[in-house]
Design a protein around this motif. Structure first.
Motif, short mmCIF file in Angstrom:
data_model
loop_
_atom_site.label_atom_id
_atom_site.label_comp_id
_atom_site.label_asym_id
_atom_site.label_seq_id
_atom_site.Cartn_x
_atom_site.Cartn_y
_atom_site.Cartn_z
N THR A 174 -27.88 -11.15 -12.46
CA THR A 174 -28.08 -10.79 -10.81
C THR A 174 -27.85 -9.07 -10.52
N ILE A 175 -28.79 -8.60 -10.09
CA ILE A 175 -28.70 -7.16 -9.76
C ILE A 175 -28.15 -6.97 -8.38
N ALA A 176 -28.82 -7.70 -7.36
CA ALA A 176 -28.33 -7.55 -5.82
C ALA A 176 -28.54 -8.92 -5.22
N THR A 177 -27.84 -9.04 -4.09
CA THR A 177 -28.02 -10.23 -3.40
C THR A 177 -27.62 -10.09 -1.88
N ILE A 178 -28.31 -10.73 -1.04
CA ILE A 178 -28.03 -10.75 0.35
C ILE A 178 -26.88 -11.81 0.83
N LEU A 179 -25.83 -11.49 1.13
CA LEU A 179 -25.08 -12.57 1.69
C LEU A 179 -25.13 -13.03 3.18
N ALA A 180 -24.81 -14.25 3.43
CA ALA A 180 -25.10 -14.55 5.11
C ALA A 180 -23.79 -13.76 5.96
N PRO A 181 -24.47 -13.48 7.07
CA PRO A 181 -23.36 -12.54 7.87
C PRO A 181 -22.15 -13.41 8.14
N ARG A 182 -20.97 -12.87 8.19
CA ARG A 182 -19.58 -13.60 8.62
C ARG A 182 -19.73 -13.99 9.75
N VAL A 183 -19.24 -15.24 10.03
CA VAL A 183 -19.11 -15.91 11.21
C VAL A 183 -17.87 -15.49 12.00
N GLU A 184 -18.01 -14.85 12.93
CA GLU A 184 -17.00 -14.45 13.97
C GLU A 184 -16.48 -15.37 14.96
N ALA A 185 -15.64 -15.30 15.36
CA ALA A 185 -14.91 -16.16 16.46
C ALA A 185 -15.67 -15.77 17.88
N GLU A 186 -16.12 -16.74 18.36
CA GLU A 186 -16.80 -16.67 19.55
C GLU A 186 -15.78 -16.31 20.75
#
Length: 204
Positions: A174-186
């Motif tokens: 793998t060269i690069a990847t897009i990670l899912a955004p971090r889930v912030e507390a509402e």
């Protein structure tokens, strides 16, 4: 056109003389490789910096050692960690018709779709090892990530066909990847039972 860098043979590796050489604006160096014995040399710091800016990290240099010219590439160098100045350089003499290995940096280009959607770009490979003739080694390998979405990756196998040089890595690396955004507390979330008990104790 190959850039010329002048060098002078040196006969001593005594610390005092190396320190004096650096104080006078020189860099101790060594040449080895194709049809060349290990030869200690000195080069001018200013000329070295100017040459490297012009040819790039993997560019071919015509090293003029007191009239004898050799095609070389900068193989390794040492840098002062505080002053960020080069304090020693290793030059590899090369046969322009023969392939050599070199480290080439990886540059990501494009605005990834996944980043626009809130994802986080993570670059795994910042440098790759390639095999090519000395004058065919690129300064950098550009990887277009504009089509990457969240959870997607781009690997060596997907860019290999873009270059005529040999990239010495597995296709699935793998060269690069897009990670899912971090889930912030509402905001406005109800406090936990433990937090409620602590608040009540403080009020009492």
């Amino acid at each position: 056109m190959v850039n010329v860098l002048k060098a002078t043979e040196r006969t001593s590796d005594r610390r005092s003389q190396l320190r004096e050489l650096r104080e006078q604006g020189g860099i101790p160096a060594i040449i080895y490789g194709y049809k060349t014995d290990n030869t200690p040399i000195s080069i001018d710091s200013g000329e070295f910096i100017k040459t490297m800016r012009e040819v790039g990290r993997n560019g071919v240099i015509s090293l003029d050692v007191e009239g004898k010219k050799l095609n070389v590439v900068l193989h390794e160098y040492q840098e002062d960690p505080i002053k960020k100045e080069v304090i020693h350089a290793d030059f590899l003499a090369v046969d322009m018709s023969q392939e050599i290995e070199a480290n080439v940096r990886v540059e990501l280009s494009g605005d990834a779709e996944g980043v626009r959607d809130g994802g986080v770009l993570q670059q795994i490979l910042h440098e790759v090892v390639v095999t090519a003739k000395p004058d065919e080694i690129p300064e950098a390998i550009s990887v277009d990530i504009s089509g990457l979405g969240i959870g997607e990756t781009i690997s060596i196998g997907e860019i290999r066909g873009n270059y005529s040089i040999t990239i010495n890595h597995e296709d699935d690396e793998t060269i690069a990847t897009i990670l899912a955004p971090r889930v912030e507390a509402e905001e406005g979330t109800e406090p936990s039972e433990a937090e409620s008990e602590e608040t009540g104790a403080e009020e009492e």
